[in-house]
Structures are given as C-alpha cells and as structure tokens.
Design a protein around this motif. Structure first.
Motif: not given
Length: 322
Positions: A75-81, A91-103
């Motif tokens: 339920d998120l889109a590219v560009g969402d904050r 989290a100590y990374s430039e980018a990370i893969l995460l489950p959308a439901e935890r954001l």
C-alpha cells in the motif's frame, strides 16, 4: 550500497562498513533509501551480544527515508516518505528492504531527521505510558535515567498528561535537562536515600507505577518506591540485567506487580505500529514533544558514534546519516 555489518560481537571495533547489493523488493516488500538513521542504546546491546542476533548481521532498528522500489501487493508507492523502528535489523545502511506493513508514513511537517530521531524512543514511551500502565493526570511516578533519549520524551509526554514525574540522573547538567523536559523533581544517582525522597514527595503514599529502563543498578530502589499493589515496569537493562528475583519479595513489599515489556510485543501488528507512530508524530506536530538531536554522524564514523553513545549514556537523540 554501503551498510554496517558485524561478524562477531564485541566493542565498537566490530562494526564494519561494507559494500553490499540490496536487490529488488519481492511481494509485500519495499526498498527504502535511507535519509537518516536512528542511533539507539539498544543497538549497543545487539553489537555486544547482550541481546544475541544470528551472525553475521546488519544492525540498527530505526530509520527514515524514501520508498524507491515496491513489490507486489503493498500500500505504498515510489516517492512516499516513510519511517520504521520495528521492521527488522540492518537500518545502518544506505538502503534497505523491509516489509511494507512495518513502515509508517511520515506526515507533513516532520522531516527525516526528526522522524528517525523520535520514532523508536517515542513509540517506546507511547506503549509504556498509554498501554502498559495508563498514566493519568495527578499520578506520581519515577523514571530513572531521566536525561536519556527515552527519558526526555517520557518527561514531556507525562507532564502533558498532568502527571508528576520524579527522575534520577548522573550529573547536574543532566538534572537541569530533565527539569526542562517535564520532570517535577530530579535527583542525582549518588544522592542518598531515594526511597525517603519519594516517600516525602508522595506524602507517604509511594507510587502506583515505576518505569525502570536502567536495570541492575536501580531495580531494588524502584521496587521500594512502589505503593502496595503498585506496578514495576522493568523495560531495559542499561546497567545490566536485574539479579535473579524471588517472587515472594513481591508479596513482602505489598502484593506488587512486575512486567518486563518490549516494544516489539506492543507494535506486533501493522495497525498497532501505525497507531503508535501516529500518536508520537501528533505530539511532535502539536509541540507536546520537542526532539533534541544531540549529534549527527556520517555512516562511515559508526564506530565513533557507538563509543560516544556509550560514554555519555544517550543525552537526547543521535543520528547516522548515509
């Protein structure tokens, strides 16, 4: 991308900055380009092995950034904050893969630095103060380590509810900081007889609840500050784990209750996580919580960041910046 990894547990020297492929998100996942990363005392527990993780591992629980790729069924889109604090490690990374439901979405009016500095600590305070024990106007309570990152948010939130909070700290400068952030009373750790001071402040009634994130060094005094049938909320171990405890002591002290909660259990579902985050962000937006960012470090200086975090025992919040 660059990320921080640990191959073995130990001091700050075990933190290594490495190159890694982040990949594309699968179903239910998103890729977040971090803009700010929260630096929390619990990270030192994972690094040291106090809270064991399978090795090798990434480290860090909290960050804020921009969605730059999405998998199917999210339920998120590219560009969402978005921000996160209980989505997994790394989290100590430039980018990370995460489950959308935890954001959680970051509302307008809150920048990346603030979101990454407040979410984990604020969500901790939210569950402590609203759900573990529903603190209300007129309640008196004790919070050791009042000038820590969680403690400063706790003091502000509790004061906004009309509660009277007693804090303890390790220095005069921290005492002044705590008093400026909602604490009605604050004592130095080396002052004698905290229990007698609490008895005087409470008019002999003692306290219905104590929130103790320090652990071994404060555990007994915290118990002794409780009124009969009071609740001991032992939510952390900054000084080490409390010693083994005979449950008969709860009866001897007046039929006390004790709980050892964790954030993860209180934000286990998508709905709980987003509701907790919304409560935190609402209080930032209306000014009931003001966030102090004590230090900003580049990701490459993560070893120095951890060393300084442990040395000062977290006054305010600190960030790593990719």
């Amino acid at each position: 991308m660059k990320k921080v990894e640990i191959q073995t547990v130990g001091g700050p020297e075990v933190l290594s900055l490495v190159e890694a492929e982040v990949g594309a998100p699968g179903p239910g996942m998103v890729r977040v380009a971090n803009r700010a990363i929260g630096l929390n005392y619990i990270d030192t527990y994972h690094r040291s092995g106090l809270y064991p993780l399978p090795l090798p591992t990434g480290i860090g629980l909290e960050g804020a950034g921009v969605v730059d790729a999405v998998g199917d069924g999210v339920d998120l889109a590219v560009g969402d904050r978005v921000a996160y604090c209980a989505a997994g490690f790394g989290a100590y990374s430039e980018a990370i893969l995460l489950p959308a439901e935890r954001l959680v979405p970051i509302p307008e009016g809150i920048d990346f630095d603030t979101a990454a500095a407040v979410l984990l600590k604020g969500a901790t305070v939210e569950y402590l103060i609203q759900r573990t024990y529903a603190l209300k106007s007129g309640d008196q309570t004790l919070f050791p380590a009042a000038a820590g990152g969680v403690g400063l948010i706790f003091g502000q939130w509790a004061a906004a509810l009309g509660a009277e909070v007693i804090g303890t700290v390790s220095s005069e400068a921290k005492r002044e900081l705590a008093l400026a952030n909602g604490y009605a009373h604050c004592f130095l750790n080396d002052e004698p007889d905290l229990v007698a001071k609490v008895r005087e402040i409470s008019g002999g009634k003692m306290l219905p609840v104590v929130y103790d994130g320090v652990g071994a060094a404060t555990f007994t005094d915290s118990l002794d500050c409780l009124a009969p049938r009071g609740l001991m909320v032992s939510f952390g171990n900054a000084s080490g784990s409390p010693p083994p405890f005979d449950l008969q002591q709860l009866a001897a002290r007046g039929s006390l209750y004790i709980t050892r909660p964790s954030l993860m259990a209180y934000v286990a579902s998508k709905e709980e996580m987003r509701a907790s985050a919304a409560a935190v962000f609402d209080r930032v937006l209306d000014g009931r919580i003001k966030v102090t960012i004590a230090q900003r470090y580049p990701l490459a200086e993560v070893q120095r960041a951890h060393a300084e975090l442990e040395a000062r025992r977290t006054v305010g919040s600190s960030l790593l910046l990719p």
